[in-house]
Design an enzyme around this catalytic site. Structure first.
Site, PDB file in Angstrom:
ATOM      1  N   GLU A  11      24.582  -5.764  57.583  1.00 15.39           N
ATOM      2  CA  GLU A  11      25.829  -5.025  57.466  1.00 15.39           C
ATOM      3  C   GLU A  11      26.758  -5.386  58.619  1.00 15.39           C
ATOM      4  O   GLU A  11      26.294  -5.749  59.698  1.00 15.39           O
ATOM      5  CB  GLU A  11      25.569  -3.516  57.520  1.00 15.39           C
ATOM      6  N   HIS A  34      22.393  -3.648  61.192  1.00 11.24           N
ATOM      7  CA  HIS A  34      23.842  -3.636  61.413  1.00 11.24           C
ATOM      8  C   HIS A  34      24.105  -4.057  62.855  1.00 11.24           C
ATOM      9  O   HIS A  34      24.209  -3.218  63.754  1.00 11.24           O
ATOM     10  CB  HIS A  34      24.412  -2.234  61.143  1.00 11.24           C
ATOM     11  N   HIS A  79      23.624   6.189  53.529  1.00  4.09           N
ATOM     12  CA  HIS A  79      24.124   6.986  54.649  1.00  4.09           C
ATOM     13  C   HIS A  79      23.681   8.433  54.488  1.00  4.09           C
ATOM     14  O   HIS A  79      24.111   9.142  53.585  1.00  4.09           O
ATOM     15  CB  HIS A  79      25.643   6.940  54.824  1.00  4.09           C
TER      16      HIS A  79
END
Length: 251
Positions: free
Chosen positions: A73, A43, A201
């Site tokens: 991401e 990310h 997550h």
């Protein structure tokens, strides 16, 4: 079997806190892949506190050599700036197999909510089309229980990624039933709309097995924070293999 994509952002955070090249993000990714991980997730944020643009090409090459997925991401609406050319430009450079779009702001500590999917979604549909034109599978980060999850298909995306933070928090208290049911309902509705289902997550060795037992047809889990933390004690190879054993048991 559900696939494991290891998020190596935390390795980059540690490296960036000191400067220089240690710990080596590419070496960590290779260790995860050698242990059998099915992919690598990153990310790259505009503030460059995680994986940075310069990391992407070597990571893309490593995943290609292992024949596994590279997943990037990011927020497609975050404007370009010095050191960050924008998410689409980054993906143009390395053509990841998957891009996961998240609605996080610049100052957000971590991704902690999904797209609302309300109102006019033309702008989001345009963003999805841009990534799909690169040959990327597009996944949208969504909250469990989102009443508009079917609209992910409407904007042209291919998958959802269920935000599992609330589930993990509930699981830690021994009261995961309601959160797990919301995740399962969201997965079923997405699948009925023709979408694939990912999740991520705060998933960990402690809660992943229960999650997969309760949520049908999860194609991929993206795990970073817990996995890297656990690897501080057991090592990357052993930790990745432990996650793979959980996935195999849940098959």
């Amino acid at each position: 079997m559900t696939r494991l994509s290891v998020n190596v952002n935390k390795i980059a955070v540690l490296r960036n806190s000191r400067g220089g090249g240690e710990p080596d993000v590419l070496a960590a990714a290779r260790a995860c892949l050698a242990a059998g991980a099915h992919g690598i997730t990153v990310h790259p944020r505009p503030d460059r506190r995680h994986v940075v643009a310069e990391d992407l090409a070597p990571l893309a090459d490593a995943t290609a050599r292992y024949g596994v997925e590279f997943n990037i991401e990011g927020n497609p609406f975050a404007p370009p700036r010095e050191g960050y050319p924008g998410l689409l430009a980054l993906c143009e450079q390395v053509r990841p197999a998957q891009v996961t779009l998240v609605p996080d702001s610049d100052g957000q500590l971590t991704s902690d909510h999904g797209f609302a999917l309300e109102g006019d979604l033309a702008g989001l549909a345009d963003q999805v089309a841009g990534f799909a034109a690169l040959g990327c599978r597009v996944s949208l980060f969504v909250d469990a229980g989102n009443p508009h999850v079917e609209r992910v298909a409407e904007v042209g995306a291919h998958r959802i990624e269920i935000y599992t933070g609330p589930y993990a928090e509930a699981h830690a208290t021994g009261r995961a039933g309601e959160a797990l049911a919301l995740c399962a309902e969201t997965a079923r509705r997405a699948q009925a709309a023709g979408l694939g289902v990912n999740a991520g997550h705060d998933l960990s060795q402690a809660n992943l097995g229960d999650f997969l037992a309760g949520v049908p047809g999860v194609e991929e889990v993206s795990i970073g924070h817990a996995l890297i933390g656990e690897a501080l004690y057991a090592g990357l190879d052993a930790t990745v293999r432990a996650y793979l054993a959980i996935l195999e048991k849940a098959r």
